[in-house]
Every structure is written in structure tokens, then in C-alpha cells.
Motif scaffolding. Structure first.
Motif, PDB file in Angstrom:
ATOM      1  N   SER A  48      17.267  10.425  66.219  1.00  0.00           N
ATOM      2  CA  SER A  48      17.390   9.172  65.482  1.00  0.00           C
ATOM      3  C   SER A  48      16.111   8.853  64.725  1.00  0.00           C
ATOM      4  O   SER A  48      16.131   8.150  63.710  1.00  0.00           O
ATOM      5  CB  SER A  48      17.726   8.019  66.438  1.00  0.00           C
ATOM      6  N   ALA A  49      14.967   9.369  65.229  1.00  0.00           N
ATOM      7  CA  ALA A  49      13.676   9.113  64.600  1.00  0.00           C
ATOM      8  C   ALA A  49      13.285  10.188  63.591  1.00  0.00           C
ATOM      9  O   ALA A  49      12.242  10.065  62.941  1.00  0.00           O
ATOM     10  CB  ALA A  49      12.591   9.003  65.674  1.00  0.00           C
ATOM     11  N   GLY A 105      16.524  12.378  58.857  1.00  0.00           N
ATOM     12  CA  GLY A 105      17.697  11.549  59.116  1.00  0.00           C
ATOM     13  C   GLY A 105      17.773  10.292  58.278  1.00  0.00           C
ATOM     14  O   GLY A 105      18.788   9.591  58.309  1.00  0.00           O
ATOM     15  N   ILE A 106      16.731   9.985  57.514  1.00  0.00           N
ATOM     16  CA  ILE A 106      16.765   8.783  56.679  1.00  0.00           C
ATOM     17  C   ILE A 106      17.901   8.860  55.670  1.00  0.00           C
ATOM     18  O   ILE A 106      18.619   7.888  55.432  1.00  0.00           O
ATOM     19  CB  ILE A 106      15.417   8.581  55.951  1.00  0.00           C
ATOM     20  N   ASN A 107      18.081  10.037  55.063  1.00  0.00           N
ATOM     21  CA  ASN A 107      19.142  10.157  54.054  1.00  0.00           C
ATOM     22  C   ASN A 107      19.963  11.434  54.205  1.00  0.00           C
ATOM     23  O   ASN A 107      20.662  11.849  53.284  1.00  0.00           O
ATOM     24  CB  ASN A 107      18.539  10.108  52.644  1.00  0.00           C
ATOM     25  N   SER A 108      19.861  12.067  55.380  1.00  0.00           N
ATOM     26  CA  SER A 108      20.619  13.289  55.624  1.00  0.00           C
ATOM     27  C   SER A 108      20.863  13.428  57.120  1.00  0.00           C
ATOM     28  O   SER A 108      20.515  12.534  57.901  1.00  0.00           O
ATOM     29  CB  SER A 108      19.831  14.494  55.090  1.00  0.00           C
ATOM     30  N   ASP A 109      21.461  14.531  57.518  1.00  0.00           N
ATOM     31  CA  ASP A 109      21.639  14.793  58.951  1.00  0.00           C
ATOM     32  C   ASP A 109      20.311  15.230  59.546  1.00  0.00           C
ATOM     33  O   ASP A 109      19.633  16.105  58.988  1.00  0.00           O
ATOM     34  CB  ASP A 109      22.676  15.894  59.175  1.00  0.00           C
ATOM     35  N   ASN A 145      22.977   1.314  59.951  1.00  0.00           N
ATOM     36  CA  ASN A 145      22.269   0.858  58.757  1.00  0.00           C
ATOM     37  C   ASN A 145      20.875   1.485  58.787  1.00  0.00           C
ATOM     38  O   ASN A 145      19.929   0.904  59.305  1.00  0.00           O
ATOM     39  CB  ASN A 145      22.194  -0.668  58.734  1.00  0.00           C
ATOM     40  N   LYS A 146      20.753   2.685  58.242  1.00  0.00           N
ATOM     41  CA  LYS A 146      19.504   3.453  58.379  1.00  0.00           C
ATOM     42  C   LYS A 146      18.284   2.731  57.814  1.00  0.00           C
ATOM     43  O   LYS A 146      17.225   2.722  58.450  1.00  0.00           O
ATOM     44  CB  LYS A 146      19.673   4.832  57.751  1.00  0.00           C
ATOM     45  N   PRO A 147      18.372   2.128  56.615  1.00  0.00           N
ATOM     46  CA  PRO A 147      17.179   1.432  56.105  1.00  0.00           C
ATOM     47  C   PRO A 147      16.703   0.301  57.010  1.00  0.00           C
ATOM     48  O   PRO A 147      15.534  -0.044  57.013  1.00  0.00           O
ATOM     49  CB  PRO A 147      17.646   0.895  54.741  1.00  0.00           C
ATOM     50  N   LEU A 148      17.635  -0.250  57.797  1.00  0.00           N
ATOM     51  CA  LEU A 148      17.288  -1.371  58.663  1.00  0.00           C
ATOM     52  C   LEU A 148      16.702  -0.908  59.994  1.00  0.00           C
ATOM     53  O   LEU A 148      15.753  -1.512  60.504  1.00  0.00           O
ATOM     54  CB  LEU A 148      18.523  -2.249  58.920  1.00  0.00           C
ATOM     55  N   PRO A 178      12.978   4.123  62.420  1.00  0.00           N
ATOM     56  CA  PRO A 178      13.295   5.290  63.251  1.00  0.00           C
ATOM     57  C   PRO A 178      13.765   4.936  64.659  1.00  0.00           C
ATOM     58  O   PRO A 178      13.625   5.743  65.577  1.00  0.00           O
ATOM     59  CB  PRO A 178      11.947   6.007  63.292  1.00  0.00           C
ATOM     60  N   TYR A 179      14.283   3.734  64.840  1.00  0.00           N
ATOM     61  CA  TYR A 179      14.675   3.300  66.180  1.00  0.00           C
ATOM     62  C   TYR A 179      16.113   3.690  66.491  1.00  0.00           C
ATOM     63  O   TYR A 179      16.902   4.021  65.607  1.00  0.00           O
ATOM     64  CB  TYR A 179      14.474   1.789  66.313  1.00  0.00           C
ATOM     65  N   TRP A 180      16.446   3.607  67.768  1.00  0.00           N
ATOM     66  CA  TRP A 180      17.786   3.969  68.246  1.00  0.00           C
ATOM     67  C   TRP A 180      18.811   3.019  67.621  1.00  0.00           C
ATOM     68  O   TRP A 180      18.728   1.814  67.808  1.00  0.00           O
ATOM     69  CB  TRP A 180      17.812   3.882  69.764  1.00  0.00           C
ATOM     70  N   PRO A 181      19.775   3.539  66.878  1.00  0.00           N
ATOM     71  CA  PRO A 181      20.689   2.660  66.149  1.00  0.00           C
ATOM     72  C   PRO A 181      21.917   2.255  66.954  1.00  0.00           C
ATOM     73  O   PRO A 181      22.336   2.958  67.885  1.00  0.00           O
ATOM     74  CB  PRO A 181      21.109   3.526  64.965  1.00  0.00           C
ATOM     75  N   THR A 182      22.489   1.138  66.574  1.00  0.00           N
ATOM     76  CA  THR A 182      23.790   0.729  67.099  1.00  0.00           C
ATOM     77  C   THR A 182      24.864   1.273  66.177  1.00  0.00           C
ATOM     78  O   THR A 182      24.920   0.925  64.988  1.00  0.00           O
ATOM     79  CB  THR A 182      23.899  -0.806  67.164  1.00  0.00           C
ATOM     80  N   LYS A 183      25.675   2.160  66.688  1.00  0.00           N
ATOM     81  CA  LYS A 183      26.790   2.705  65.912  1.00  0.00           C
ATOM     82  C   LYS A 183      27.846   3.227  66.880  1.00  0.00           C
ATOM     83  O   LYS A 183      27.584   3.405  68.074  1.00  0.00           O
ATOM     84  CB  LYS A 183      26.332   3.821  64.981  1.00  0.00           C
ATOM     85  N   LEU A 184      29.025   3.487  66.375  1.00  0.00           N
ATOM     86  CA  LEU A 184      30.112   3.975  67.214  1.00  0.00           C
ATOM     87  C   LEU A 184      29.807   5.403  67.661  1.00  0.00           C
ATOM     88  O   LEU A 184      29.549   6.276  66.835  1.00  0.00           O
ATOM     89  CB  LEU A 184      31.435   3.940  66.434  1.00  0.00           C
TER      90      LEU A 184
END
Length: 487
Positions: free
Chosen positions: A103-104, A108-112, A334-337, A340-346
Motif C-alpha cells: 500500500s506504501a 502504487g500511486i498511479n499503477s499496481d 482514494n489514492k491521493p487522499l 502511503p497509508y493503509w487504505p479503506t477499500k473492499l
């Protein structure tokens, strides 16, 4: 850095999974590590990003760009040396860590992101295959003795570090086998248990003594927690015998759901189902809970709930449903938001792919049954606004249920252990101890340290390894006045 344009030239390559229809017929691992060429390609995708945020995203601070480069160069032996310099057990994290490092990843900012976890998995498996993982014997003995209570990843990591600098280390485990929640909380299809046994053999060769079937405390465990201990040792005995004690048990006190019908037969804590299943797979006693032909509902959307889903499918459940109190997360973060922190997503686990109906914003109102046996669950829809929930009017519904598993997290470690040692607790019921300064991991008791879930509460295996390593450093400095162990 290997290939300058690798992150543009190559796509992320995932590990290979056995098909769901066949893997549900057994309890073995079903994920195959990357081939040499696939791992090399993944290593080539690592960017020369200047600031490797992946290092900080990883709780043990794995030196990720370095071992990615070494894999790209196919220098596997150097790669395992780099990996082992920060992580005692990459075969555990390479299988069950959720990979916050990915995630960091700057890519990963704009790709896998780079498949860091899959590279780690490939490195350690190749290292064992080639005999590069050997016992590291101490150059001298200190004459100091350390007891560790709890043999999960935190206790194992602390034990290995302390043994390697010459201390006599004894690990006490209440269950009949070593591994803690690694052994009995995580199903074999996610991590087979011979992996733990192999590390135990290495640690025994390094001088660690393991004592199983012993609960350390002044009283037995709460009835809500399965107690497989054969005997009990008073904490005062350990304090008198050892120069330092580390308490590193897991957070096994489950969160309950005190609603009408909770007492009905068929409503269980998740570990009441998962622990006996792992024992059955190991060839021990048979699991007393059988989901075959049953309508199963799992309450709780985390990893433990997912493990109940996968195990129920392997039993041959008629249906498996999973409820989550919170709203359904977005498909993509929401990657820009958040980067590099652990994101909330499905997140859809491998167990969900094997068959599961999932629902969100659902609260369970009561259980209903006949003659003391569960027959159905009564739930209600929720509306979330400004972080607060309210019931949706006229949304009550019922579902047929033969088995319900409560997988809503764990509130704290066993209180009897903390009380037995007279350890001060924080407001969440964990051992109160800081992680910084001269008193790092030190409790209010002079010879007692705390690490892992025992100190931080329910967490990840990678956090447990980090805390075990850091606690070992603190204990070594406490005993010797100085330490050479890494921070």
C-alpha cells in the motif's frame, strides 16, 4: 536498481492459486510461489523512487528495494540474508501478512504496486529448499535466563533473538504445540503448520527450550477462552527462577454479542470453531462443530470471519453468509487522499471467492430457536451518517441459521496472565508499556516485559514479530547493560 524502465515495461504478476472448486476439498495451502523468472520480473518493477516508503509501510522495516534488486539479479542467497536481517520468519509473513508495504509502494500511486509479498514468499521458500536457513549459534553464553510466556510470533521472535546473543531462553505455551494463534487461529489452508515446526527445530538447535501444556497464571483462563493446558505454573515461580520474563500471549478474549438468544446451541465464538479444526487437521481430536449441510452466518467482516467462511466451505456448508456492521467500503481506495497509508477499500479474500454471500450495514437484533437450538437470525438494516449508525425503519429481516460464528474481533489478552504478574493495564486491558526510551517494553514490574498482542492488543503477525524483536533488544540491554541486537 535493476531495469530502469521495469516499472513501465512489466505488469504486476500475482501468485498462482488453485481453483476454488478443488481447493475447498482439502486443508492444504493452495498458493504457489512465483517462479524464478516471475520473481525476477517483479523485482525489476521496483522503482528507484528516492524515498522507499515501503520500508516504513512494513512494520519490521524490511529492506525491500535491496532484496527486490537482488532477486532481479538472481542472487537469492544474498536476498535471504537481507530479508532475515529484519524478519525472523518471512515464511509466515509471506503467506499471511496483508502487505501494508504494498500500500506504501510509490509505484502504487498511479499503477499496481510491486508484488513485494510474493517476492518475500519466493525468497524464503528458495532459501529453505537450498539449505541456506541454518541455526545461528551464540558465540558465547551470558549465564542469564529468560522466560517467555506465549509462543506466538512475538514470543518466537523474542526467543530467537535472545538465544542468538547467548541467553538461556525457555518458552512456555498453554497449548500442546508451539505457535500460539499462528498454530491454532489461522487455518492450514492459509499456512500449513509444518512451517512452524521447522522453525521450532531451528530454534531448539540454537538453544531455545519449549515447554508446552502449561498455563502461567494464578488462576485458570476464563471459560470463554478454550483452555488446553495440562498444568498451571504460578508466575512467582518464573520470577524467582529467571532473570527476566516476557509476556507475549495473543489477544484471545473475543468480543461477545449479548443479545437475546445468545445462549442457543449453534452460536459460537469463531475460535471455538477454528481451534478444534486445526487440531483435527493435525490428527488430534475431532472438531465438535460440524458445518456440513448447515446454513452458516458469520458476524464480522475481518480476517477471522473470512477464516470461518473458508472452513465452513470445506466442511460442506449448504450456505455461508457474512454480515458486517459497517458500510460497504469503496471498490477502490482514494489514492491521493490515503497513500502511503493503509487504505479503506473492499477486500475480497480467497475464502470469499470459494462461496459466500456478503452484506454490510447489518446489525443482529436477536437469535431465535426451538428447544434450545438455533434456527434463525433476526437482523436489521443500518444507516450511517457522520460516523453514527441508526436503524432503518421497518427494515427488520430474518435468515435461516443453523450455525452462527461471532468474529467481531478480540478485546484483550487473557486478563489472568496480566493479573498473575501484577502488571498494570491500559484502558483497553492490555499490558501497559511504552515502546520508546530506556524503559521500552518494560511493565511496572521490575523483571517483566510485554510484547505483541499482550501489549498492543489484537494486531498483525508482522507487528508481533517487530515487537518481539524490539522487546528482545530491551531485555538484552536490561540484563547486560548494552546490546548488539538490532532495533
Amino acid at each position: 536498481m535493476g531495469k530502469m524502465t521495469g516499472f513501465m515495461d512489466f505488469e504486476r504478476q500475482s501468485e498462482h492459486y488453485e481453483a476454488p472448486l478443488t481447493r475447498v476439498k482439502h486443508y492444504k495451502e493452495f498458493v504457489a510461489p512465483l517462479t524464478n523468472e516471475e520473481a525476477k520480473t517483479q523485482g525489476a518493477r521496483c522503482m528507484d523512487c528516492g524515498i522507499p516508503f515501503c520500508n516504513n509501510g512494513c512494520p519490521v522495516n524490511n529492506i525491500i528495494p535491496d532484496f527486490n534488486e537482488l532477486v532481479y539479479q538472481q542472487d537469492w542467497q544474498a536476498a535471504i540474508q537481507v530479508l532475515h536481517s529484519t524478519n525472523n520468519f518471512p515464511e509466515f509473513t509471506g503467506r499471511i501478512c496483508p502487505a501494508p508495504c504494498e500500500s506504501a509502494c510509490t509505484l502504487g500511486i498511479n499503477s499496481d504496486p510491486v508484488g513485494i509479498k510474493s517476492i518475500e514468499h519466493a525468497i524464503i521458500d528458495k532459501a529453505w529448499e537450498n539449505g541456506w536457513v541454518k541455526p545461528q549459534l551464540p558465540t558465547h553464553k551470558t549465564g542469564k535466563k529468560v522466560a517467555i510466556v506465549g509462543s506466538g510470533p512475538a514470543g518466537m521472535a523474542a526467543a530467537q533473538q535472545l538465544a542468538r546473543v547467548g541467553h538461556d531462553v525457555s518458552v512456555y505455551e498453554k497449548n500442546d504445540r508451539i505457535g500460539g494463534l499462528l498454530r491454532y487461529g489461522i487455518p492450514d489452508f492459509k499456512m500449513e503448520k509444518w512451517l512452524i515446526d521447522r522453525r521450532v527445530e531451528q530454534m531448539q538447535a540454537e538453544g531455545v527450550t519449549f515447554v508446552t501444556g502449561v498455563f502461567v497464571g494464578k488462576e485458570q483462563l476464563d471459560p470463554a477462552i478454550k483452555d488446553y493446558s495440562q498444568k498451571r505454573i504460578d508466575p512467582d515461580e518464573l520470577l524467582a527462577k529467571y532473570d527476566a520474563v516476557i509476556i507475549s500471549g495473543g489477544a484471545e478474549q473475543p468480543r461477545d454479542l449479548p443479545i437475546p438468544g445468545r445462549e442457543l446451541k449453534g452460536v459460537h465464538y469463531a475460535l471455538e470453531f477454528l481451534i478444534p479444526q486445526n487440531k483435527e487437521v493435525a490428527g488430534d481430536t475431532k472438531n465438535g462443530i460440524d458445518a456440513k449441510g448447515k446454513n452458516v452466518i458469520v458476524i464480522g467482516g475481518g480476517d477471522t470471519g473470512s477464516d470461518c467462511v473458508g472452513t465452513s466451505n470445506r466442511h460442506g456448508a449448504t450456505s455461508v453468509s457474512q454480515f458486517e456492521l459497517l458500510p460497504q467500503p469503496p471498490q477502490e481506495e482514494n489514492k491521493p487522499l490515503v497513500w502511503p497509508y493503509w487504505p479503506t477499500k473492499l477486500r475480497t479474500s480467497s475464502s470469499h471467492e470459494e462461496g459466500c454471500s456478503r452484506d454490510w450495514s447489518v446489525a443482529t437484533k436477536r437469535f431465535e430457536g426451538k428447544d434450545g437450538k438455533l434456527e434463525k437470525l433476526i437482523g436489521v438494516r443500518l444507516e450511517w451518517k457522520d460516523g453514527k449508525m441508526s436503524e432503518v425503519p421497518d427494515s427488520e429481516f430474518e435468515m435461516k441459521a443453523d450455525l452462527v460464528f461471532l468474529a467481531m474481533g478480540f478485546v484483550s489478552p487473557a486478563q489472568q496472565i496480566l493479573s498473575g504478574f501484577g502488571v498494570e493495564k491500559d484502558n483497553r486491558g492490555n499490558a501497559k508499556a511504552t515502546v520508546e526510551g530506556s524503559k521500552a517494553y518494560h511493565t511496572n514490574q521490575p523483571k517483566v516485559f510485554a510484547a505483541g498482542d499482550m501489549r498492543r492488543g489484537q494486531s498483525l503477525v508482522v507487528w508481533a514479530i517487530r515487537e518481539g524483536r524490539q522487546c528482545a533488544r530491551a531485555v538484552d540491554e536490561f540484563l547486560m547493560g548494552t546490546t548488539e541486537l538490532p532495533n
